[in-house]
Design a protein around this motif. Structure first.
Motif, PDB file in Angstrom:
ATOM      1  N   THR A 190      -1.709  -0.779   7.747  1.00 53.53           N
ATOM      2  CA  THR A 190      -1.422  -2.009   6.994  1.00 53.53           C
ATOM      3  C   THR A 190      -1.258  -3.198   7.944  1.00 53.53           C
ATOM      4  O   THR A 190      -1.034  -3.026   9.142  1.00 53.53           O
TER       5      THR A 190
ATOM      6  N   PHE B 136      -0.750  -4.463   2.858  1.00 50.78           N
ATOM      7  CA  PHE B 136      -1.969  -3.753   2.441  1.00 50.78           C
ATOM      8  C   PHE B 136      -2.885  -3.550   3.665  1.00 50.78           C
ATOM      9  O   PHE B 136      -2.571  -4.018   4.765  1.00 50.78           O
TER      10      PHE B 136
ATOM     11  N   ALA C 133       0.846  -1.211   0.000  1.00 53.20           N
ATOM     12  CA  ALA C 133       0.000   0.000   0.000  1.00 53.20           C
ATOM     13  C   ALA C 133       0.868   1.243   0.000  1.00 53.20           C
ATOM     14  O   ALA C 133       1.997   1.228   0.523  1.00 53.20           O
TER      15      ALA C 133
ATOM     16  N   ALA D  96      -4.635   0.188  -2.229  1.00 48.65           N
ATOM     17  CA  ALA D  96      -4.072   0.070  -0.879  1.00 48.65           C
ATOM     18  C   ALA D  96      -4.889  -0.883   0.002  1.00 48.65           C
ATOM     19  O   ALA D  96      -4.378  -1.418   0.980  1.00 48.65           O
TER      20      ALA D  96
END
Ligand SMILES: Cc1cc2nc3c(=O)[nH]c(=O)nc-3n(C[C@H](O)[C@H](O)[C@H](O)COP(=O)(O)OP(=O)(O)OC[C@H]3O[C@@H](n4cnc5c(N)ncnc54)[C@H](O)[C@@H]3O)c2cc1C
Length: 423
Positions: A292, A297, A282, A319
């Motif tokens: 994250t 991500f 991301a 993301a």
């Protein structure tokens, strides 16, 4: 303090996927503050639709750049079919709809104080924050491939200077050279993207340097729309494009950018041009904000796209971890509309709606040869998954007219999503 007008609230609740129209009662008290980070597919759509759903909302969209170069159709720029102006999306349309567009790099997200801070120190407070920062490269995850290496062996996986660098390298190479594309393992931005790129580079080479070859070294054993791509390569490029899966020593394990060498476990290549698409994560700001997980991500509530790590922060687009939805511009745009609605409904104290969304993705193998995939998604068993029986890929074995029609649809898709996003 947040205010959503009664009429807007009713509009949101009553609208069938449509908009909250009509004047706002909250103009004297101020509407909800929605801050959006990113002016790409996800961010620009979220900003535009938040303003549409609640015209009283104070919507600020922040992007590091003055305008957004889209990755969709960037492969046509690399292949010399279009120029950079064709993929440049300005933010004026959003400004004229009442979105406050700010150019700046967001360096801090502070969920405790509901604020974001730019590199120049400017701070914006929010009631709801929508983040759509796209991807960043996992530098070093592939041995030898860091930011400096990407200046010699471009990834061109964010459109902009990298796109032109790869194009210039293709233009400069001699006929008979090898163009090597290293495709990453899942998940990554735009699953069919590396194979569309290989096709359009082959198109350029066939016209300009016909003794050359494109070699795709893959970290996977299959890829999106593989049957249709392979059929097209045979029809159009007759041996010019070769794909090597991971199980046949296709995974690139090391690069030496200065020496111009790309390695797998058992082979070494010295291509004329190397396009290294590395593993991704991301966009940096999502990581910095602690949004994250170990995948790199952002985990989100699948119905609303609210982060599971920070309240009142929504993460959309590449993301986000969005189950079976591919990381595409179309997915980002679908998720943006859901997140903008969910954010406003939440501020109004209403329950979120059930998530459904679509994704369609066209790929070009030549200017007059297109293929496509489409799917409908819904939350099933707590995760976003494809709805059984929906969508699919376009059929194989079709004639010139059919493929030309799909190529025309691809251009049509690009022009309509651009209007929907930035127009
Ligand atoms: C070669 C290629 C071809 C593709 N073709 C297609 C296609 O045909 N169809 C399709 O649907 N998708 C396609 N995609 C995928 C698509 O580009 C992405 O999925 C999409 O751009 C994701 O949208 P996003 O909003 O998550 O990120 P982006 O669109 O990348 O937007 C992110 C924005 O956030 C800004 N930003 C990031 N961090 C900050 C920060 N800290 N402060 C301020 N601003 C910040 C960036 O400047 C950028 O403008 C393709 C991708 C590639 C690489």
């Amino acid at each position: 303090m947040t205010n959503i007008s009664r009429r807007t609230f009713n509009g949101l609740l009553g609208a069938t996927g449509a908009l909250a129209l009509g004047g706002s009662l909250s103009s004297c008290t101020g509407g909800p503050k929605i801050v959006v980070v990113g002016g790409g597919f996800g961010g620009a759509t979220a900003a535009k639709y938040a303003k549409r759903y609640d015209p009283s909302a104070d919507v600020v969209m922040i992007d590091a750049a003055k305008s957004h170069y889209t990755c969709p159709f960037s492969n046509t720029v690399i292949a010399g079919m279009k120029d950079m102006a064709y993929i440049d999306r300005k933010f004026d349309g959003l400004s004229s709809l009442g979105v406050k567009v700010v150019q700046g790099m967001v360096t801090t997200v502070d969920p405790a104080n509901k604020a974001v801070k730019l590199a120049d120190g400017t701070t914006f407070n929010y009631d709801k924050l929508i983040l759509s920062p796209g991807i960043d490269m996992k530098w070093g995850a592939l041995a030898g491939y860091d930011e400096a290496a990407s200046e010699l062996m471009p990834h061109a996986w964010k459109a902009g200077p990298q796109t032109m660098l790869l194009r210039k390298q293709l233009e400069a190479m001699k006929d008979g050279g090898l163009v090597l594309i290293s495709a990453p393992g899942n998940p990554f931005r735009c699953p069919p993207g590396p194979y569309e790129r290989a096709s359009l580079i082959a198109y350029y080479l066939k016209k300009n340097k016909p003794k050359s070859k494109v070699l795709i070294l893959d970290s996977k054993d299959d890829f999106a729309k593989s049957g249709l791509f392979k059929e097209g390569w045979e029809k159009l490029y007759d041996g010019m494009v070769e794909w090597v899966p991971a199980s046949k020593n296709g995974k690139v394990t090391k690069v030496d950018a200065k020496g111009g060498v790309v390695e797998t476990d058992f082979d070494k290549f010295k291509p004329a041009v190397a396009n290294i698409i590395p593993p991704q994560k991301a966009g940096m700001i999502a990581e910095k904000a602690g949004l994250t997980n170990e995948s790199g991500f952002c985990p989100v509530d699948p119905n609303t796209f609210e982060s599971t790590k920070a309240k009142d922060v929504y993460v959309i687009g590449d993301a986000a971890i969005a189950g079976a939805m591919p990381k595409s511009g179309y997915s980002a745009s679908s998720q943006a509309k859901v997140a903008a609605r969910a954010a406003l409904l939440s501020l109004a104290g209403a329950k979120p709606e059930e998530f459904t969304a679509i994704n369609t993705c066209y790929s070009l193998l030549a200017p007059d040869y297109g293929i496509s995939v489409a799917a409908v998604y819904a939350v099933q068993g707590g995760k976003i998954d494809g709805v059984k029986g929906s969508g699919g890929v376009s059929p194989k074995g079709q004639n010139y007219q059919f493929r030309k029609k799909e190529a025309d649809f691809a251009e049509g898709w690009y022009s309509s999503i651009s209007r929907d996003t930035w127009g």
